[in-house]
Design a protein around this motif. Structure first.
Motif, PDB file in Angstrom:
ATOM      1  N   PHE A 133       0.807  -1.225   0.000  1.00 57.70           N
ATOM      2  CA  PHE A 133       0.000   0.000   0.000  1.00 57.70           C
ATOM      3  C   PHE A 133       0.838   1.273   0.000  1.00 57.70           C
ATOM      4  O   PHE A 133       0.315   2.352  -0.281  1.00 57.70           O
ATOM      5  N   ARG A 134       2.109   1.192   0.324  1.00 57.39           N
ATOM      6  CA  ARG A 134       2.903   2.419   0.463  1.00 57.39           C
ATOM      7  C   ARG A 134       3.229   3.021  -0.897  1.00 57.39           C
ATOM      8  O   ARG A 134       3.665   2.320  -1.817  1.00 57.39           O
ATOM      9  N   LEU A 144       5.563  -4.054   2.316  1.00 61.88           N
ATOM     10  CA  LEU A 144       4.717  -2.862   2.349  1.00 61.88           C
ATOM     11  C   LEU A 144       4.742  -2.111   1.018  1.00 61.88           C
ATOM     12  O   LEU A 144       3.818  -1.351   0.719  1.00 61.88           O
ATOM     13  N   TYR A 145       5.806  -2.324   0.221  1.00 61.49           N
ATOM     14  CA  TYR A 145       5.913  -1.650  -1.068  1.00 61.49           C
ATOM     15  C   TYR A 145       5.254  -2.498  -2.151  1.00 61.49           C
ATOM     16  O   TYR A 145       5.422  -3.728  -2.175  1.00 61.49           O
ATOM     17  N   PRO A 146       4.528  -1.877  -3.079  1.00 56.80           N
ATOM     18  CA  PRO A 146       3.970  -2.650  -4.189  1.00 56.80           C
ATOM     19  C   PRO A 146       5.079  -3.222  -5.065  1.00 56.80           C
ATOM     20  O   PRO A 146       6.198  -2.692  -5.111  1.00 56.80           O
ATOM     21  N   PHE A 194      -2.172   3.173   7.947  1.00 56.79           N
ATOM     22  CA  PHE A 194      -0.864   2.541   8.200  1.00 56.79           C
ATOM     23  C   PHE A 194      -1.045   1.137   8.773  1.00 56.79           C
ATOM     24  O   PHE A 194      -0.787   0.901   9.956  1.00 56.79           O
ATOM     25  N   PRO A 195      -1.505   0.173   7.975  1.00 57.69           N
ATOM     26  CA  PRO A 195      -1.650  -1.189   8.478  1.00 57.69           C
ATOM     27  C   PRO A 195      -0.333  -1.744   9.015  1.00 57.69           C
ATOM     28  O   PRO A 195       0.753  -1.288   8.632  1.00 57.69           O
ATOM     29  N   THR A 236      -2.206   5.840  -0.867  1.00 60.59           N
ATOM     30  CA  THR A 236      -2.998   6.578  -1.850  1.00 60.59           C
ATOM     31  C   THR A 236      -4.473   6.217  -1.795  1.00 60.59           C
ATOM     32  O   THR A 236      -5.346   7.100  -1.822  1.00 60.59           O
ATOM     33  N   GLU A 237      -4.793   4.927  -1.723  1.00 61.79           N
ATOM     34  CA  GLU A 237      -6.194   4.512  -1.738  1.00 61.79           C
ATOM     35  C   GLU A 237      -6.944   5.021  -0.511  1.00 61.79           C
ATOM     36  O   GLU A 237      -8.088   5.479  -0.620  1.00 61.79           O
TER      37      GLU A 237
END
Length: 372
Positions: free
Chosen positions: A53-54, A87-89, A357-358, A212-213
């Motif tokens: 998600f980051r 955490l990074y796509p 911030f999961p 972003t989402e």
């Protein structure tokens, strides 16, 4: 979420990773309710993807010029490589190896904390919803600038998504991510963040939400709450690149965005000009000073402060201002609760937790305040 770095105890930043998503979200919601008290109509929380998600990577560079590490530093100052942090796509992770090769090719010696030698301190990588990239090289000096310029075409060949590249100069030996001086190396100097039909322009030193989402959901919530209140005049204090202000703009409504960062204001003004939205004005300045010096209060105020909250001066002004509605977006429910206690005439009536911030105890919470 499964993370080999956590399991190997190389990185323990994700403090809630051993809890499932439902447990994490329930704990955060429970904390909000306890801190902010009764009488709030809580909307369903906004969930995030648990991984990938980051939109921004803040990578400390260590190791050697031939074998750099991109990630964090351990307590002794040695590099811990986190290129595969979940955490990074995957699309962002794919940029890290080409960047490591570029470090070697351009002979960018990683900065060594112990010896205070070397040039490259951090890599800051931001990805837009369209997959475009902004890469910022945080250097101790401009000694390597000519080499970066020389080899930048080869990096762009490897990373076609790279649209903005800069050098940020941080000469001081201190624990901060970036310095004040920014040197843009590409023709384009803003990253387009497409959000809810708007093209927000993000400059190198402008703040933008990490997720972003979830940020898009936050701005939609703000837009809906403001539309319901239907104010004629709105202030967006701590406006950043103008996310809230741009979303609540409407015919016959005057919206003013105030932000300390001149870079962020330039981004907001560019988006406003491109979008053709009516009634928008942005200015660089301190949010509290702006409010206290203004001759008249608006119908509605939006505040989105840093973790410390709005503080006693602005809270006192809001309490006595006569403003009927306040939309408060907070990344720290503790400071939010402190600020609310100083504004007894403005009661929180609606709230929503957004899991920005999961895997950590952090989150965003939006509350709508109405004057009683």
């Amino acid at each position: 979420m499964i993370c080999p770095h956590y399991d190997a105890q190389r990185c323990r930043s994700c403090t809630l990773i051993e809890l499932d998503d439902d447990q994490q979200l329930a704990g955060k919601q429970r904390q909000c309710v306890e801190l902010l008290g009764p009488g709030i109509d809580w909307l369903p929380p906004v969930r995030s993807a648990p991984s990938g998600f980051r939109n921004k990577a803040k990578l400390a560079v260590a190791g050697t010029v031939d074998h750099p590490t991109l990630g964090i530093l351990d307590p002794g100052g040695a590099g811990v490589d986190l290129r595969t942090c979940p955490l990074y796509p995957a699309s962002m992770q794919a940029a890290f190896d080409p960047l490591a090769r570029f470090i070697t090719r351009a002979r960018l010696e990683p900065y060594n904390l112990a010896t205070r030698r070397g040039e490259l301190k951090n890599l800051l990588v931001t990805q837009s919803p369209d997959g475009e990239l902004m890469v910022r090289f945080v250097l101790r000096s401009t000694e390597a600038l000519s080499r970066i310029r020389k080899h930048l075409p080869s990096l762009r060949d490897e990373l076609p998504a790279l649209v903005v590249a800069t050098v940020n100069v941080l000469p001081e030996h201190k624990a901060v991510l970036e310095g004040e001086r920014e040197i843009v190396l590409t023709d384009t100097d803003t990253l387009r963040m497409r959000l809810n039909g708007l093209n927000l322009h993000l400059r190198p030193q402008s703040f933008f939400q990490t997720n972003t989402e979830v940020a898009a959901a936050l701005y939609r919530t703000g837009r809906d709450w403001v539309a319901e209140a239907n104010p004629r005049t709105v202030w967006d204090l701590y406006c950043g690149v103008g996310g809230f202000a741009l979303h609540v703009a409407a015919p016959d409504r005057e919206v003013t965005g105030i932000e300390l960062s001149a870079e962020a204001i330039a981004s907001a003004e560019q988006t406003a000009a491109d979008s053709g939205l009516p009634g928008l004005r942005f200015a660089a300045g301190d949010a509290t000073d702006y409010a206290l010096s203004a001759p008249h209060a608006p119908d509605l105020v939006i505040v989105n402060p840093p973790r410390r909250g709005i503080g006693p001066r602005l809270a006192a002004w809001l309490e006595g201002s006569g403003v009927q509605n306040v939309l408060y977006s907070s990344c720290n429910a503790v400071s939010l609760a402190t600020d609310l206690a100083a504004m007894g005439s403005l009661r929180p009536v609606r709230g929503q937790l957004l899991d920005m911030f999961p895997q950590t105890g952090h989150y965003e919470v939006a509350v709508l305040l109405r004057r009683i």
